[in-house]
Scaffold this active site. Structure first.
Site, mmCIF file in Angstrom:
data_model
loop_
_atom_site.group_PDB
_atom_site.id
_atom_site.type_symbol
_atom_site.label_atom_id
_atom_site.label_comp_id
_atom_site.label_asym_id
_atom_site.label_seq_id
_atom_site.Cartn_x
_atom_site.Cartn_y
_atom_site.Cartn_z
ATOM 1 N N GLY A 16 2.090 4.823 3.644
ATOM 2 C CA GLY A 16 2.959 3.897 2.900
ATOM 3 C C GLY A 16 3.817 4.627 1.883
ATOM 4 O O GLY A 16 5.022 4.353 1.757
ATOM 5 N N GLY A 27 -0.682 8.003 1.126
ATOM 6 C CA GLY A 27 -0.655 8.140 2.587
ATOM 7 C C GLY A 27 0.642 7.717 3.254
ATOM 8 O O GLY A 27 1.751 8.009 2.795
ATOM 9 N N TYR A 32 -13.123 -3.069 10.490
ATOM 10 C CA TYR A 32 -11.794 -2.437 10.386
ATOM 11 C C TYR A 32 -11.034 -2.600 11.703
ATOM 12 O O TYR A 32 -9.873 -3.026 11.729
ATOM 13 C CB TYR A 32 -11.949 -0.954 10.028
ATOM 14 C CG TYR A 32 -10.646 -0.183 10.075
ATOM 15 C CD1 TYR A 32 -9.722 -0.261 9.044
ATOM 16 C CD2 TYR A 32 -10.324 0.623 11.175
ATOM 17 C CE1 TYR A 32 -8.519 0.436 9.091
ATOM 18 C CE2 TYR A 32 -9.133 1.323 11.234
ATOM 19 C CZ TYR A 32 -8.235 1.232 10.188
ATOM 20 O OH TYR A 32 -7.042 1.924 10.254
ATOM 21 N N GLY A 87 0.820 -1.214 0.000
ATOM 22 C CA GLY A 87 0.000 0.000 0.000
ATOM 23 C C GLY A 87 0.849 1.257 0.000
ATOM 24 O O GLY A 87 0.596 2.188 0.758
ATOM 25 N N ALA A 88 1.853 1.270 -0.886
ATOM 26 C CA ALA A 88 2.757 2.430 -0.927
ATOM 27 C C ALA A 88 2.304 3.456 -1.958
ATOM 28 O O ALA A 88 3.068 4.350 -2.319
ATOM 29 C CB ALA A 88 4.177 1.960 -1.216
HETATM 30 N N1 LIG Z 1 -4.677 7.490 8.656
HETATM 31 C C1 LIG Z 1 -4.545 7.293 9.971
HETATM 32 O O1 LIG Z 1 -4.924 8.133 10.789
HETATM 33 C C2 LIG Z 1 -3.911 6.054 10.491
HETATM 34 C C3 LIG Z 1 -3.617 5.980 11.852
HETATM 35 C C4 LIG Z 1 -3.028 4.830 12.351
HETATM 36 C C5 LIG Z 1 -2.738 3.795 11.512
HETATM 37 N N2 LIG Z 1 -3.045 3.871 10.205
HETATM 38 C C6 LIG Z 1 -2.726 2.736 9.368
HETATM 39 O O2 LIG Z 1 -1.817 3.168 8.373
HETATM 40 C C7 LIG Z 1 -1.945 2.346 7.235
HETATM 41 C C8 LIG Z 1 -2.035 3.192 5.988
HETATM 42 O O3 LIG Z 1 -3.175 3.998 6.060
HETATM 43 P P1 LIG Z 1 -3.281 5.396 5.327
HETATM 44 O O4 LIG Z 1 -3.964 6.298 6.278
HETATM 45 O O5 LIG Z 1 -1.991 5.796 4.743
HETATM 46 O O6 LIG Z 1 -4.363 5.039 4.185
HETATM 47 P P2 LIG Z 1 -4.345 5.217 2.600
HETATM 48 O O7 LIG Z 1 -3.727 6.501 2.207
HETATM 49 O O8 LIG Z 1 -5.743 4.925 2.175
HETATM 50 O O9 LIG Z 1 -3.380 4.053 2.128
HETATM 51 C C9 LIG Z 1 -3.789 2.736 2.087
HETATM 52 C C10 LIG Z 1 -2.963 2.015 1.055
HETATM 53 O O10 LIG Z 1 -3.407 0.648 1.025
HETATM 54 C C11 LIG Z 1 -3.608 0.295 -0.313
HETATM 55 N N3 LIG Z 1 -4.558 -0.801 -0.465
HETATM 56 C C12 LIG Z 1 -5.866 -0.838 -0.112
HETATM 57 N N4 LIG Z 1 -6.404 -2.016 -0.460
HETATM 58 C C13 LIG Z 1 -5.431 -2.739 -1.054
HETATM 59 C C14 LIG Z 1 -5.384 -4.008 -1.620
HETATM 60 N N5 LIG Z 1 -6.439 -4.798 -1.696
HETATM 61 N N6 LIG Z 1 -4.212 -4.440 -2.141
HETATM 62 C C15 LIG Z 1 -3.124 -3.649 -2.092
HETATM 63 N N7 LIG Z 1 -3.103 -2.428 -1.563
HETATM 64 C C16 LIG Z 1 -4.248 -1.967 -1.053
HETATM 65 C C17 LIG Z 1 -4.115 1.559 -0.972
HETATM 66 O O11 LIG Z 1 -4.013 1.407 -2.372
HETATM 67 P P3 LIG Z 1 -4.828 2.345 -3.399
HETATM 68 O O12 LIG Z 1 -4.002 3.574 -3.505
HETATM 69 O O13 LIG Z 1 -4.838 1.520 -4.650
HETATM 70 O O14 LIG Z 1 -6.179 2.570 -2.800
HETATM 71 C C18 LIG Z 1 -3.153 2.561 -0.364
HETATM 72 O O15 LIG Z 1 -1.907 2.521 -1.012
HETATM 73 C C19 LIG Z 1 -3.169 1.451 7.492
HETATM 74 O O16 LIG Z 1 -2.714 0.188 7.932
HETATM 75 C C20 LIG Z 1 -3.903 2.155 8.613
HETATM 76 O O17 LIG Z 1 -4.631 1.257 9.401
HETATM 77 C C21 LIG Z 1 -3.601 5.000 9.647
#
Ligand SMILES: NC(=O)c1ccc[n+]([C@@H]2O[C@H](COP(=O)([O-])OP(=O)(O)OC[C@H]3O[C@@H](n4cnc5c(N)ncnc54)[C@H](OP(=O)(O)O)[C@@H]3O)[C@@H](O)[C@H]2O)c1
Length: 320
Positions: free
Chosen positions: A19, A17, A191, A13-14
């Site tokens: 990643g 966000g 989730y 998921g790079a």
């Molecule tokens: N945002 C927060 O406040 C927060 C806080 C704590 C922890 N986290 C954790 O941080 C991590 C990243 O979250 P983020 O906030 O950066 O979200 P994000 O920007 O939505 O990034 C999620 C990534 O996962 C990818 N993804 C989703 N479904 C997939 C699949 N089936 N196969 C491969 N890749 C897939 C997305 O790809 P696409 O670009 O193709 O959609 C995107 O690259 C998550 O594990 C989340 O639980 C986030």
């Protein structure tokens, strides 16, 4: 990590966000980054948008919602001849407004399939690659979240995660079952449940493999990265207000860049060479911007639950 050859890290998921910014931060530190993404063009554009040097990364396809795709990714990675020094399980979906569950190709509820089962299979398969690396320091890092933990303010908002006795997993996790506990479908809880599984997976990996392999297993909560596309499926008003709330009311907000740096630190810096732990930059406990090892939620530290989750997940992903 002190090594002569360039270290390689896979980040799932790079393409956006946390990643993406972790990929950038690790590339800046000289790592070779494998961006494991489901949309290759989007990933390419994303890497360019943050000005990652072209020779610092490769993009490889993975759809974590599909077990076949995870296996294909592992085969492709092995065929590339790279050795693996670190794996970051970061990809996730959050679909709070769903009325009915979506299904993976195998028929599993899609949030848990993507966030937990896909990563569970990936971790198990890639353990072999981490073991083969001749680096002295190899790490497997999984993204956690404060919402996994009802002991935390951010984790008290209902619905709370609850795996119950994992009856939904035990019953095969296919239609009509949509939740790990076998109860009624609740997308937000799905989730949170998946993130509890992420922590249990890390702890069980540590228990089973740290001593024999030396691999460091950890989770981190980088802070609330309230403006990533993770919230794109939420109400537009929520997307507008949530970052402001986190910035000005809770103080928990962290930028995507800083969250990426924090992931990179847990992957690469000597002070994070501790296995079996959950690093937290949680807002209320922040100590001069430094993280601390936080106790995980009661469910996530339940060893019996970890074992049951592991054994049932093994069956669901076809490892048992
Ligand atoms: N945002 C927060 O406040 C927060 C806080 C704590 C922890 N986290 C954790 O941080 C991590 C990243 O979250 P983020 O906030 O950066 O979200 P994000 O920007 O939505 O990034 C999620 C990534 O996962 C990818 N993804 C989703 N479904 C997939 C699949 N089936 N196969 C491969 N890749 C897939 C997305 O790809 P696409 O670009 O193709 O959609 C995107 O690259 C998550 O594990 C989340 O639980 C986030």
């Amino acid at each position: 990590m002190e090594q002569n050859r360039q270290s390689t890290v896979i980040i799932t998921g790079a393409s956006s966000g946390v990643g993406l910014h972790a990929a950038k931060a690790l590339a800046k530190r000289g790592w070779n980054v494998v961006m494991a993404c489901r949309d290759l063009q989007k990933a390419k554009k994303a890497a360019e948008s943050v000005e990652m040097p072209e020779d610092s990364y490769t993009i490889m396809h993975i759809d974590l919602g599909s077990l076949n795709s995870v296996r294909e990714f592992v085969n492709n990675f092995r065929a590339s001849g790279k050795s693996l020094d670190a794996l970051v399980c970061n990809a996730a979906i959050y679909m709070p407004l769903l009325k009915q569950p979506l299904r993976s190709p195998e028929g599993y509820e899609l949030t848990v399939a993507t966030n937990h089962l896909g990563h569970f299979l990936l971790c198990n398969l890639m353990l072999e690659d981490l073991k083969k690396s001749n680096a002295s320091d190899r790490r497997l890092v999984i993204l956690g979240t404060v919402t996994h933990n009802p002991d935390e303010l951010g984790g008290k908002i209902p619905p709370r995660p609850d795996l119950g006795n994992l009856d939904g997993f035990a019953a095969g996790f296919k239609e009509p079952i949509a939740m790990i506990d076998g109860k009624k479908f609740e997308p937000v809880k799905a989730y949170k449940d998946s993130k509890v599984c992420n922590v249990l997976t890390m702890r069980e990996l540590h228990r089973r493999y740290h001593e024999s392999t030396g691999i460091v297993f950890s989770c981190l909560y980088p802070g609330c990265v309230a403006d990533t596309p993770l919230f794109r499926h939420h109400y537009p008003l929520f997307q507008k207000l949530f970052p402001l709330f986190q910035k000005y009311i809770t103080g928990g907000y962290v930028s995507q860049e800083l969250a990426g740096e924090r992931v990179a630190a847990v992957v690469a810096d000597p002070e994070y060479r501790q296995s079996g732990v959950y690093w937290s930059w949680g807002n209320r406990q922040k100590k001069n911007g430094k993280p601390y090892v936080q106790q995980v939620s009661p469910q996530a530290r339940d060893d019996e639950k970890a074992k049951r989750m592991w054994e049932l997940s093994e069956k669901l992903v076809g490892l048992a």
